[in-house]
Design an enzyme around this catalytic site. Structure first.
Site, short mmCIF file in Angstrom:
data_model
loop_
_atom_site.label_atom_id
_atom_site.label_comp_id
_atom_site.label_asym_id
_atom_site.label_seq_id
_atom_site.Cartn_x
_atom_site.Cartn_y
_atom_site.Cartn_z
N SER A 124 0.79 -1.23 0.00
CA SER A 124 0.00 0.00 0.00
C SER A 124 0.82 1.27 0.00
CB SER A 124 -0.96 0.01 1.20
OG SER A 124 -2.03 -0.89 1.00
N LYS A 127 0.02 3.60 -2.71
CA LYS A 127 -1.06 4.58 -2.59
C LYS A 127 -0.51 6.01 -2.55
CE LYS A 127 -4.68 1.77 -0.32
NZ LYS A 127 -4.10 0.43 -0.19
N SER A 182 -5.94 2.88 4.91
CA SER A 182 -5.42 2.23 3.71
C SER A 182 -6.53 1.52 2.95
CB SER A 182 -4.31 1.23 4.08
OG SER A 182 -3.45 1.00 3.00
#
Length: 428
Positions: A124, A127, A182
């Site tokens: 993640s 991101k 997340s």
């Protein structure tokens, strides 16, 4: 202050007062490090999000003998790269990440690195690229009703903030879901607003190339494991540095907790529920204390990637970025512990080491995804004291929180945190 119905409590005394006054607890010096490069160590299997080892049968990998030299020749070599000068501390012990990097966030100087350009699954932390690409496109007050199709295609076991179909959320709500929890569901909702997952992946790839993050291949917008999806400690640090020029990005990644809208039900008052940032160096959790001066950025964990993290912190005017990917030591919070040790080392070593490379500027010396002042999408900074404060102040604080923390006299750093060379400029 409140925005989009979410009550933000960004940071605490650990994020505010220590930025100017408190010294970090330094790790004990480790064994002597080579002046330029060391022989590479083996990479080991990643762990699943539950901490269990990956199934056997997947051999350990070695970093390539030659990697990208973007940012400097030494960065293309496997192993640890550091050039210690007089008075420089040794690198800390027990840094086991497959890849890691310590950089000065303002100058871009890389103080030390290990397999900086090794292409690895990012989890993640990808991101950050998603946010740096998409966040400037939509004002935070814009609303979006989530359709069932928006949430289609999320990977099994994806982290989610709890978005409900046929409920309406502001863009501000959705970004809180991305940064604090997340939430892959929030990523997919924002991707739908951006024209769909495929277009968002295409946009992210193009933006990575504009940033000269050439180790990165994007397959999913949320960082979920996918064949061929890779990035590097170098590229993740570029994403963080670019994103932190945007006031909204700074606000979201430094927010400790917020209220998130629940499901809309006909005839009933819409309730909210609390969410907390999963960055444990920001919040403190599971035996960790908040790291003094920590101001973001993003953590991640998947089966293929193991644990990954990019963090930014300030002490005595020095601002450092650290990225760690997939520590070999499989203990709870290890990625945060190694990040903390590298931050401690970096603050002590700054000025006593010769840089081994640099974080390059975007192509043409400008990042074209945001506004002139780095705020894209017409968003306003949610900060105490000024609408043009840098990323090193608390963001999104309520007046009550300021009073509780007793920081009325806190001196805000008003200088833009990054060099003019990489400030955002409008297209055309």
């Amino acid at each position: 202050m409140r925005r989009g119905g979410a009550a933000l409590l960004a940071a605490s005394a650990s994020l505010l007062i220590p930025l100017a006054t408190a010294a970090p607890a330094l790790a004990a010096p480790g064994p002597a490090s080579p002046s330029a490069s060391a022989s590479p160590g083996a990479s080991h299997g990643a762990t699943a999000p539950d901490g269990k080892a990956k199934p056997p049968g997947k051999p350990a990998k070695e970093p390539p003998a030659q990697m990208s030299t973007v940012g400097g020749e030494l960065l293309g070599k496997p192993g640890t790269q550091v050039q210690l000068g007089p008075g420089a501390p040794q690198l800390p012990k027990e840094i086991s990440g497959d890849s890691w990097l310590v950089a000065d966030a303002e100058s871009g100087d890389i103080l030390a690195a290990h397999n900086a350009h090794w292409k690895l699954p990012p989890a993640s932390t990808l991101k950050m690229l998603f946010a740096d690409t998409v966040l400037p496109k939509f004002p935070k007050t814009q609303k979006h009703k989530v359709l069932p199709s928006d949430l289609a295609g999320m990977g099994e076991g994806s982290s989610q903030v709890g978005i409900k179909e046929d409920s309406t959320y502001t863009v501000h709500d959705l970004w809180l879901g991305v940064f604090l929890r997340s939430g892959n569901d929030a990523v997919h909702a924002l991707s739908a607003m951006n024209g769909g997952t495929a277009k968002t992946v295409q946009d992210m790839q193009a933006h990575a190339e504009d940033l000269q993050a050439l180790d990165t291949h994007v397959v999913t917008p949320d960082g979920y494991d996918a064949d061929g999806q890779v990035s590097s400690a170098y590229d993740l640090t570029l994403f963080a540095r670019s994103g932190l020029q945007n006031a909204d990005f700074r606000e979201y990644c430094s927010t400790v907790s917020a209220q998130f809208p629940g499901e809309e039900k006909p005839g009933k008052k819409r309730e909210t529920f609390g969410i907390q940032n999963t960055n444990r160096l920001l919040t403190g959790a599971s035996g960790l204390q908040p790291y003094k001066g920590m101001a973001g950025v993003k953590n991640g964990s998947t089966t293929n990637a193991g644990n990954t993290f990019t963090g930014v912190a300030q002490h005595d005017g020095k601002k450092l970025l650290v990225t760690v990917m997939n520590p070999d030591i499989k203990e709870a919070n290890e990625v945060y512990k190694e990040t903390q040790r590298l931050l401690d080392w970096g603050f002590e070593a700054a000025g006593h080491v010769k840089p081994v490379g640099t974080l390059v500027a975007p192509k043409g010396g400008a990042d074209t995804s945001g506004g002139k002042d780095g705020r894209g999408g017409g968003a306003q900074a949610s900060v105490a004291g000024s609408s043009d404060d840098g990323m090193w102040t608390a963001l999104g604080l309520t007046g009550g929180a300021l009073a509780v923390l007793g920081v009325a006299g806190f001196v805000v750093h008003r200088r833009h945190p990054l060099p003019d060379l990489v400030r955002r400029r409008p297209k055309g």
